[in-house]
Design a protein around this motif. Structure first.
Motif, PDB file in Angstrom:
ATOM      1  N   THR A   6       0.815  -1.201   0.000  1.00  0.00           N
ATOM      2  CA  THR A   6       0.000   0.000   0.000  1.00  0.00           C
ATOM      3  C   THR A   6       0.857   1.264   0.000  1.00  0.00           C
ATOM      4  OG1 THR A   6      -1.757  -1.172   1.178  1.00  0.00           O
ATOM      5  CG2 THR A   6      -1.860   1.226   1.175  1.00  0.00           C
ATOM      6  N   ILE A   7       1.839   1.320   0.880  1.00  0.00           N
ATOM      7  CA  ILE A   7       2.705   2.497   0.899  1.00  0.00           C
ATOM      8  C   ILE A   7       3.530   2.571  -0.376  1.00  0.00           C
ATOM      9  CG2 ILE A   7       4.635   1.374   2.111  1.00  0.00           C
ATOM     10  CD1 ILE A   7       3.442   5.027   2.496  1.00  0.00           C
ATOM     11  N   GLY A   8       3.815   1.412  -0.968  1.00  0.00           N
ATOM     12  CA  GLY A   8       4.589   1.381  -2.204  1.00  0.00           C
ATOM     13  C   GLY A   8       3.901   2.103  -3.350  1.00  0.00           C
ATOM     14  N   TYR A   9       2.566   1.994  -3.431  1.00  0.00           N
ATOM     15  CA  TYR A   9       1.846   2.697  -4.495  1.00  0.00           C
ATOM     16  C   TYR A   9       2.058   4.205  -4.382  1.00  0.00           C
ATOM     17  CZ  TYR A   9      -0.797  -1.661  -5.199  1.00  0.00           C
ATOM     18  OH  TYR A   9      -1.166  -2.952  -5.457  1.00  0.00           O
ATOM     19  N   ALA A  10       1.922   4.723  -3.162  1.00  0.00           N
ATOM     20  CA  ALA A  10       2.033   6.168  -2.956  1.00  0.00           C
ATOM     21  C   ALA A  10       3.430   6.674  -3.282  1.00  0.00           C
ATOM     22  CB  ALA A  10       1.670   6.512  -1.513  1.00  0.00           C
ATOM     23  N   LEU A  11       4.444   5.947  -2.812  1.00  0.00           N
ATOM     24  CA  LEU A  11       5.818   6.399  -2.997  1.00  0.00           C
ATOM     25  C   LEU A  11       6.279   6.245  -4.443  1.00  0.00           C
ATOM     26  CD1 LEU A  11       7.495   4.989   0.243  1.00  0.00           C
ATOM     27  CD2 LEU A  11       6.253   7.134  -0.097  1.00  0.00           C
ATOM     28  N   THR A  12       5.775   5.245  -5.133  1.00  0.00           N
ATOM     29  CA  THR A  12       6.148   5.032  -6.533  1.00  0.00           C
ATOM     30  C   THR A  12       5.502   6.069  -7.445  1.00  0.00           C
ATOM     31  OG1 THR A  12       6.383   2.661  -6.114  1.00  0.00           O
ATOM     32  CG2 THR A  12       6.190   3.330  -8.411  1.00  0.00           C
ATOM     33  N   ASP A  13       4.375   6.625  -7.035  1.00  0.00           N
ATOM     34  CA  ASP A  13       3.662   7.596  -7.851  1.00  0.00           C
ATOM     35  C   ASP A  13       4.096   9.031  -7.580  1.00  0.00           C
ATOM     36  OD1 ASP A  13       1.434   8.185  -9.745  1.00  0.00           O
ATOM     37  OD2 ASP A  13       0.646   9.267  -8.010  1.00  0.00           O
ATOM     38  N   SER A  14       4.608   9.305  -6.389  1.00  0.00           N
ATOM     39  CA  SER A  14       4.896  10.682  -6.004  1.00  0.00           C
ATOM     40  C   SER A  14       6.352  10.860  -5.605  1.00  0.00           C
ATOM     41  CB  SER A  14       4.013  11.107  -4.828  1.00  0.00           C
ATOM     42  OG  SER A  14       4.462  12.325  -4.278  1.00  0.00           O
ATOM     43  N   PRO A  15       7.134  11.618  -6.370  1.00  0.00           N
ATOM     44  CA  PRO A  15       8.516  11.858  -5.961  1.00  0.00           C
ATOM     45  C   PRO A  15       8.600  12.632  -4.650  1.00  0.00           C
ATOM     46  CG  PRO A  15       7.942  13.253  -7.817  1.00  0.00           C
ATOM     47  CD  PRO A  15       6.813  12.281  -7.645  1.00  0.00           C
ATOM     48  N   ALA A  16       7.629  13.511  -4.392  1.00  0.00           N
ATOM     49  CA  ALA A  16       7.627  14.241  -3.127  1.00  0.00           C
ATOM     50  C   ALA A  16       7.410  13.276  -1.963  1.00  0.00           C
ATOM     51  CB  ALA A  16       6.544  15.315  -3.134  1.00  0.00           C
ATOM     52  N   GLY A  17       6.504  12.314  -2.161  1.00  0.00           N
ATOM     53  CA  GLY A  17       6.274  11.318  -1.121  1.00  0.00           C
ATOM     54  C   GLY A  17       7.486  10.444  -0.898  1.00  0.00           C
ATOM     55  N   GLN A  18       8.109   9.982  -1.989  1.00  0.00           N
ATOM     56  CA  GLN A  18       9.306   9.162  -1.858  1.00  0.00           C
ATOM     57  C   GLN A  18      10.414   9.943  -1.170  1.00  0.00           C
ATOM     58  OE1 GLN A  18      10.469   5.517  -3.285  1.00  0.00           O
ATOM     59  NE2 GLN A  18      10.985   6.374  -1.288  1.00  0.00           N
ATOM     60  N   ALA A  19      10.567  11.208  -1.541  1.00  0.00           N
ATOM     61  CA  ALA A  19      11.603  12.036  -0.930  1.00  0.00           C
ATOM     62  C   ALA A  19      11.357  12.216   0.565  1.00  0.00           C
ATOM     63  CB  ALA A  19      11.667  13.397  -1.624  1.00  0.00           C
ATOM     64  N   ALA A  20      10.142  12.542   0.947  1.00  0.00           N
ATOM     65  CA  ALA A  20       9.834  12.765   2.361  1.00  0.00           C
ATOM     66  C   ALA A  20      10.032  11.496   3.182  1.00  0.00           C
ATOM     67  CB  ALA A  20       8.395  13.266   2.508  1.00  0.00           C
ATOM     68  N   TRP A  21       9.631  10.360   2.632  1.00  0.00           N
ATOM     69  CA  TRP A  21       9.718   9.078   3.339  1.00  0.00           C
ATOM     70  C   TRP A  21      11.168   8.745   3.686  1.00  0.00           C
ATOM     71  CZ3 TRP A  21       5.882   6.721   5.604  1.00  0.00           C
ATOM     72  CH2 TRP A  21       5.933   5.363   5.906  1.00  0.00           C
ATOM     73  N   ILE A  22      12.071   9.029   2.768  1.00  0.00           N
ATOM     74  CA  ILE A  22      13.492   8.726   2.991  1.00  0.00           C
ATOM     75  C   ILE A  22      14.206   9.873   3.692  1.00  0.00           C
ATOM     76  CG2 ILE A  22      15.694   8.350   1.797  1.00  0.00           C
ATOM     77  CD1 ILE A  22      14.209   6.653  -0.231  1.00  0.00           C
ATOM     78  N   TYR A  23      13.898  11.109   3.307  1.00  0.00           N
ATOM     79  CA  TYR A  23      14.551  12.281   3.895  1.00  0.00           C
ATOM     80  C   TYR A  23      14.378  12.294   5.410  1.00  0.00           C
ATOM     81  CZ  TYR A  23      15.945  17.258   4.083  1.00  0.00           C
ATOM     82  OH  TYR A  23      16.573  18.447   4.338  1.00  0.00           O
ATOM     83  N   GLU A  24      13.202  11.907   5.869  1.00  0.00           N
ATOM     84  CA  GLU A  24      12.941  11.863   7.305  1.00  0.00           C
ATOM     85  C   GLU A  24      13.991  11.025   8.035  1.00  0.00           C
ATOM     86  OE1 GLU A  24       8.867  11.163   9.296  1.00  0.00           O
ATOM     87  OE2 GLU A  24       9.874   9.209   9.391  1.00  0.00           O
ATOM     88  N   LYS A  25      14.368   9.897   7.458  1.00  0.00           N
ATOM     89  CA  LYS A  25      15.318   9.007   8.120  1.00  0.00           C
ATOM     90  C   LYS A  25      16.730   9.588   8.131  1.00  0.00           C
ATOM     91  CE  LYS A  25      11.912   6.780   8.953  1.00  0.00           C
ATOM     92  NZ  LYS A  25      11.311   7.254  10.214  1.00  0.00           N
ATOM     93  N   PHE A  26      17.119  10.241   7.044  1.00  0.00           N
ATOM     94  CA  PHE A  26      18.436  10.867   7.037  1.00  0.00           C
ATOM     95  C   PHE A  26      18.487  12.028   8.032  1.00  0.00           C
ATOM     96  CE2 PHE A  26      18.959   8.972   2.687  1.00  0.00           C
ATOM     97  CZ  PHE A  26      20.039   8.172   3.029  1.00  0.00           C
ATOM     98  N   LEU A  27      17.369  12.716   8.227  1.00  0.00           N
ATOM     99  CA  LEU A  27      17.323  13.802   9.205  1.00  0.00           C
ATOM    100  C   LEU A  27      17.342  13.274  10.624  1.00  0.00           C
ATOM    101  CD1 LEU A  27      14.640  16.158   7.590  1.00  0.00           C
ATOM    102  CD2 LEU A  27      17.104  16.569   7.757  1.00  0.00           C
ATOM    103  N   ASP A  28      16.623  12.174  10.871  1.00  0.00           N
ATOM    104  CA  ASP A  28      16.509  11.635  12.228  1.00  0.00           C
ATOM    105  C   ASP A  28      17.708  10.793  12.642  1.00  0.00           C
ATOM    106  OD1 ASP A  28      14.056  12.818  12.516  1.00  0.00           O
ATOM    107  OD2 ASP A  28      12.881  10.983  12.218  1.00  0.00           O
ATOM    108  N   TRP A  29      18.336  10.132  11.692  1.00  0.00           N
ATOM    109  CA  TRP A  29      19.350   9.136  12.028  1.00  0.00           C
ATOM    110  C   TRP A  29      20.787   9.592  11.781  1.00  0.00           C
ATOM    111  CZ3 TRP A  29      16.728   4.282   9.392  1.00  0.00           C
ATOM    112  CH2 TRP A  29      15.511   4.025  10.040  1.00  0.00           C
ATOM    113  N   ALA A  30      20.960  10.813  11.322  1.00  0.00           N
ATOM    114  CA  ALA A  30      22.303  11.359  11.113  1.00  0.00           C
ATOM    115  C   ALA A  30      22.310  12.813  11.576  1.00  0.00           C
ATOM    116  CB  ALA A  30      22.700  11.284   9.634  1.00  0.00           C
TER     117      ALA A  30
END
Length: 369
Positions: free
Chosen positions: A239-263
């Motif tokens: 389900t989350i894969g559909y959203a992230l595959t369709d939206s570059p903003a969604g894919q960016a936010a999903w991953i960017y959050e981890k780089f912000l939180d974990w580094a």
């Protein structure tokens, strides 16, 4: 092409894909601004807008392609699945083969800054993309769990002619390296981890030490504050894969959050972050990479115990700082343990490549043949 052949691979994303990305970014529709004054609700809109603007107007994917072409990319098929990997040999005749394993939302790109130093120190490097990640194939059926991936990497190292090697991993890479050790794969001499698998089920003593209590508190904080992605990906990766595959903003936010939180905020450049986001976007691997969480959740969670030589490096900004006593309980042949590293977090090789290389070199000396 024979079933066990290894063929050169060149990354060449079509111009149409680059143009499609820019078009989508220019038409992006974002959620309203957060109501909290911090990042407790997720990636703050202003930060995301800045990243997306740079992705659309300043970021150069072709530069990354050129750098990767110089290193050497390959593909081979194992257990019916096409596997992508970097293979960079050291000029030293006595070099030690080293398998470097990434996790999520990282990729094989995490190790780029360590390639030169590690080969100079005398390591032949094999850096695969996990099944379902990057330029490896996306599994078409269930069953690609860490144990199966571990066996696949054992085949890969034998196919490349390495009958004695070391494995290193963090995040999912640490899990797979541990499973390789548990399987006692032919040729695997030792493993090194910077994020042990046992953190999912810590070997806590009856009377926890202050260090154990601190680690448990860190683990509790992670699950209370930072584990939303984990719950979604282990339960509904499709389900989350559909959203992230369709939206570059969604894919960016999903991953960017981890780089912000974990580094640390200054540890990574916008280009390094967008290299990873772009890799997930162009390969369409949001769902297939997330399914590894779903696969893992279907395995019984057993205490980690290994008998082969193990090394552990604890970087100071890691999600959970591993107490030495946990490593001693899990690893019956603990050859190396260092929790006095001056900097670095979850993406250690990417954040602090010099310190990461230093840790690998020091560990390798303890298991020299």
């Amino acid at each position: 092409m024979t079933p066990d052949s290894v063929t050169p691979f060149r990354i060449d994303i079509p111009d149409t894909a680059l143009e499609d990305l820019k078009d989508r970014l220019h038409r992006v529709r974002l959620a309203g601004r957060e109501t909290a004054p911090d990042s407790s609700q997720g990636v703050q809109r202003e930060r995301l807008e800045e990243l997306l603007e740079y992705w659309a107007t300043g970021y150069d994917w072709r530069d990354l392609e050129r750098r990767l072409t110089e290193l050497g990319q390959f593909r081979t098929t194992i257990d019916g699945l096409g596997l992508h990997f970097m293979h960079v040999r050291s000029p030293r005749p006595d070099a030690t083969p080293l398998l470097l394993l990434h996790g999520w939302p990282g990729s094989f790109l995490e190790f780029l800054k360590t390639v030169g130093p590690l080969t100079e120190h005398g390591f032949h490097l094999v850096v695969p993309s996990m099944p379902g990640y990057g330029f490896s194939d996306q599994p078409a059926s269930t069953g690609w769990d860490p144990d199966r991936i571990a066996r696949t990497y054992g085949v890969l190292m034998r196919r490349l002619g390495y009958d004695s090697y070391l494995a290193q991993g963090g995040d999912w890479g640490g899990v797979v390296a541990t499973r390789m050790g548990a399987q006692r794969l032919t040729g695997l001499r030792a493993i090194h981890v910077n994020f042990p698998e046992f953190l999912a089920a810590p070997p806590v003593g009856d009377d926890p030490t202050p260090e154990e209590k601190a680690a448990l508190e860190q683990g509790s904080l992670f699950f209370a504050v930072h584990s939303g992605y984990h719950v979604v990906q282990r339960t509904r990766p499709q389900t989350i894969g559909y959203a992230l595959t369709d939206s570059p903003a969604g894919q960016a936010a999903w991953i960017y959050e981890k780089f912000l939180d974990w580094a640390r905020p200054d540890a990574l450049t916008p280009d390094e972050i967008l290299d990873h986001i772009s890799l997930y976007w162009f390969t369409g691997t949001a769902a297939s990479s997330a399914r590894l969480y779903w696969e893992y959740a279907r395995q019984p969670l057993a205490p980690t115990e290994l008998d082969l030589p193990v090394g552990v490096s604890v970087f100071p900004d890691e999600l959970t700082r591993t107490p030495r006593i946990w490593a001693e309980r899990a690893y019956h042949d603990l050859r190396y343990f260092n929790d006095d590293i001056p900097a670095g977090g979850h993406f250690a090789a990417l954040e602090q490549p010099e310190l990461f290389v230093e840790e690998i070199v020091k560990f390798a000396r303890t298991v020299a043949a």
